[in-house]
Design an enzyme around this catalytic site. Structure first.
Site, PDB file in Angstrom:
ATOM      1  N   GLY A   1     -19.648  -2.490  23.508  1.00 18.88           N
ATOM      2  CA  GLY A   1     -21.108  -2.398  22.984  1.00 18.88           C
ATOM      3  C   GLY A   1     -21.682  -3.631  22.867  1.00 18.88           C
ATOM      4  N   HIS A   2     -21.586  -4.546  23.908  1.00 21.95           N
ATOM      5  CA  HIS A   2     -21.848  -5.881  23.482  1.00 21.95           C
ATOM      6  C   HIS A   2     -23.591  -5.939  23.901  1.00 21.95           C
ATOM      7  CE1 HIS A   2     -22.001  -5.786  27.848  1.00 21.95           C
ATOM      8  NE2 HIS A   2     -22.604  -7.184  28.073  1.00 21.95           N
ATOM      9  N   ARG A   3     -24.260  -4.937  24.396  1.00 21.65           N
ATOM     10  CA  ARG A   3     -25.740  -4.929  24.552  1.00 21.65           C
ATOM     11  C   ARG A   3     -26.422  -4.184  23.482  1.00 21.65           C
ATOM     12  NH1 ARG A   3     -26.622  -5.494  30.320  1.00 21.65           N
ATOM     13  NH2 ARG A   3     -28.712  -5.304  29.739  1.00 21.65           N
ATOM     14  N   GLY A   4     -25.785  -3.664  22.538  1.00 19.53           N
ATOM     15  CA  GLY A   4     -26.551  -2.965  21.609  1.00 19.53           C
ATOM     16  C   GLY A   4     -26.875  -4.083  20.314  1.00 19.53           C
TER      17      GLY A   4
ATOM     18  N   PRO B   1     -20.068  -0.770   7.333  1.00 21.57           N
ATOM     19  CA  PRO B   1     -21.239  -1.466   7.280  1.00 21.57           C
ATOM     20  C   PRO B   1     -22.232  -0.305   6.455  1.00 21.57           C
ATOM     21  CG  PRO B   1     -21.214  -1.067   9.521  1.00 21.57           C
ATOM     22  CD  PRO B   1     -19.821  -0.747   9.094  1.00 21.57           C
ATOM     23  N   THR B   2     -23.054  -0.577   5.559  1.00 17.12           N
ATOM     24  CA  THR B   2     -24.209   0.123   5.057  1.00 17.12           C
ATOM     25  C   THR B   2     -25.300   0.387   6.236  1.00 17.12           C
ATOM     26  OG1 THR B   2     -25.683   0.650   3.475  1.00 17.12           O
ATOM     27  CG2 THR B   2     -25.400  -1.815   4.247  1.00 17.12           C
TER      28      THR B   2
ATOM     29  N   SER C   1     -19.153   3.379   9.330  1.00 18.37           N
ATOM     30  CA  SER C   1     -20.508   3.681   8.738  1.00 18.37           C
ATOM     31  C   SER C   1     -20.126   4.064   7.314  1.00 18.37           C
ATOM     32  CB  SER C   1     -21.236   4.684   9.412  1.00 18.37           C
ATOM     33  OG  SER C   1     -22.339   5.277   8.799  1.00 18.37           O
ATOM     34  N   SER C   2     -21.136   3.977   6.503  1.00 12.09           N
ATOM     35  CA  SER C   2     -21.060   4.155   5.095  1.00 12.09           C
ATOM     36  C   SER C   2     -21.136   5.876   4.960  1.00 12.09           C
ATOM     37  CB  SER C   2     -22.088   3.871   4.099  1.00 12.09           C
ATOM     38  OG  SER C   2     -23.394   4.016   4.780  1.00 12.09           O
ATOM     39  N   CYS C   3     -21.589   6.483   5.983  1.00 12.50           N
ATOM     40  CA  CYS C   3     -21.579   8.091   5.845  1.00 12.50           C
ATOM     41  C   CYS C   3     -20.223   8.720   6.053  1.00 12.50           C
ATOM     42  CB  CYS C   3     -22.656   8.384   7.039  1.00 12.50           C
ATOM     43  SG  CYS C   3     -21.444   8.549   8.829  1.00 12.50           S
TER      44      CYS C   3
ATOM     45  N   TYR D   1     -21.116  12.662  13.104  1.00 12.06           N
ATOM     46  CA  TYR D   1     -20.936  11.364  13.354  1.00 12.06           C
ATOM     47  C   TYR D   1     -19.928  10.688  12.375  1.00 12.06           C
ATOM     48  CZ  TYR D   1     -21.766   6.295  13.772  1.00 12.06           C
ATOM     49  OH  TYR D   1     -21.713   4.942  13.989  1.00 12.06           O
TER      50      TYR D   1
ATOM     51  N   HIS E   1     -32.927   5.322  13.268  1.00  3.41           N
ATOM     52  CA  HIS E   1     -32.675   5.402  12.075  1.00  3.41           C
ATOM     53  C   HIS E   1     -34.179   5.230  11.031  1.00  3.41           C
ATOM     54  CE1 HIS E   1     -28.542   4.928  13.088  1.00  3.41           C
ATOM     55  NE2 HIS E   1     -28.379   5.647  12.289  1.00  3.41           N
TER      56      HIS E   1
ATOM     57  N   LEU F   1     -27.736  -0.538   8.875  1.00  5.29           N
ATOM     58  CA  LEU F   1     -28.040  -1.802   9.566  1.00  5.29           C
ATOM     59  C   LEU F   1     -29.423  -1.556  10.230  1.00  5.29           C
ATOM     60  CD1 LEU F   1     -24.632  -2.051  11.392  1.00  5.29           C
ATOM     61  CD2 LEU F   1     -25.262  -3.502   9.529  1.00  5.29           C
TER      62      LEU F   1
ATOM     63  N   LYS G   1     -16.122   9.064  13.080  1.00  2.44           N
ATOM     64  CA  LYS G   1     -15.780   7.735  12.583  1.00  2.44           C
ATOM     65  C   LYS G   1     -14.552   7.840  11.686  1.00  2.44           C
ATOM     66  CE  LYS G   1     -18.582   4.839  14.553  1.00  2.44           C
ATOM     67  NZ  LYS G   1     -18.070   3.804  15.511  1.00  2.44           N
TER      68      LYS G   1
END
Length: 316
Positions: free
Chosen positions: A11-14, A164-165, A108-110, A137, A180, A167, A141
């Site tokens: 995912g280096h382009r995201g 991460p929270t 993700s925090s979700c 999602y 988001h 982003l 995860k």
């Protein structure tokens, strides 16, 4: 780890992957590899296995995922569940089969229960029902976190998960159908400003509280995790502070320079009432966030202004 260690960033382009790439380059790492989705479909198990067999990376960072906000999660539950499991399962198992030394899984925090006590501790995982607006999602995860934990437990390999929270930052998604909350607000306020400061309508009541982390801070945390030995499998990454969605909207409105009316559509869902991360484990490891929310939003809006012509519709 040395500066020539071969590191594969999925995912280096995201937004996240590109920030990690820049952070590693700035620290002198010279052997970074990445593939676009056209070059390597991470949902294709055999293609991923062949890639690992050929490239033989020593370190893998999983920053690849199908992501989106409440609307996208609610509209495309199957894609958010299945594609994220396919991506991460292929990466994790290929890394295990190829004897990758270090694997960092980004979640993700979700993943934490909707009504978990605040702030969210790593121990709260699987202690209650998830928020329904992003459970697809979240379930994906959670399986990634548990896969990395099982490899660490059974085989003693250095596989860790960083959660991460919320982003935001350069290279974010500003498509109003799939983005988001923070980038969506930037886009809405900017468009309304250009249209004579017309009113801006936002979802929900504005009362939920959220924590936001500038993506370059997350990239710094990933590099820190690469260069240090962590004892546990799961760590929250955030600022440890939050604010209401209404306060966020007013801050973005000020930064963008919109002077029109702000309207709240309370018929739309709020999502989880609060999602504040307990970041004490990362702080005990010696890392904490550096960039303030206002500075981060200013940087993001500046990037937005310079790259408007390149924005594309994000298709699910």
């Amino acid at each position: 780890m040395n500066k020539n260690t071969k590191i594969y960033i999925a995912g280096h382009r995201g937004m996240v992957g590109s920030a990690i790439w820049r952070a590693l380059e700035s620290k002198g790492y010279t052997n970074l590899i990445g593939k676009t989705s056209k070059e390597l479909d991470l949902r294709n198990q055999q293609a991923v296995y062949r890639f690992f067999s050929k490239e033989e990376p020593v370190v893998v960072i999983d920053a690849a995922a199908r992501v989106g906000g409440i609307l996208a999660n609610s509209t495309y539950p199957y894609q958010f569940l299945m594609e994220n499991m396919q991506i991460q399962n292929n990466l994790i198992d290929s890394s295990f089969q190829a004897d990758v030394e270090k694997f960092i899984f980004l979640g993700s925090s979700c993943i934490y229960p909707k009504m978990a006590p605040q702030p969210l501790k790593e121990d709260y995982l699987l202690n209650g029902p998830l928020e329904t607006t992003n459970e697809w999602y979240a379930v994906a995860k959670i399986t990634g976190v548990k896969a990395c934990e099982s490899i660490r437990k059974q085989f003693g390999k250095d596989y860790i998960s960083l959660m991460p929270t919320n982003l935001y930052g350069p290279y974010d998604n500003f498509d109003l159908r799939t983005s988001h909350v923070l980038p969506a607000m930037i886009r809405k306020f900017h468009d309304a400003k250009l249209n004579g400061n017309t009113p801006v309508e936002l979802w929900g009541s504005g009362t939920p509280m959220r924590e936001f982390l500038y993506v370059e801070d997350l990239a710094d945390a990933v590099v820190y995790a690469l260069e240090n030995e962590f004892q546990d499998n799961l760590y929250n990454v955030g600022t440890g502070t939050d604010l209401t969605i209404k306060e966020l909207a007013e801050l973005i409105q000020k930064i963008v320079g919109h002077s029109g009316e702000l309207k709240w559509d309370s018929s739309k869902p709020d999502g989880t009432p609060r999602k504040l991360m307990d970041v004490s484990k990362m702080r005990r490891m010696g890392w904490k966030a550096k960039i303030s929310l206002e500075e981060g939003i200013q940087n993001t809006y500046h990037w937005f202004l310079e790259n408007q012509e390149d924005f594309k519709e994000v298709k699910i």
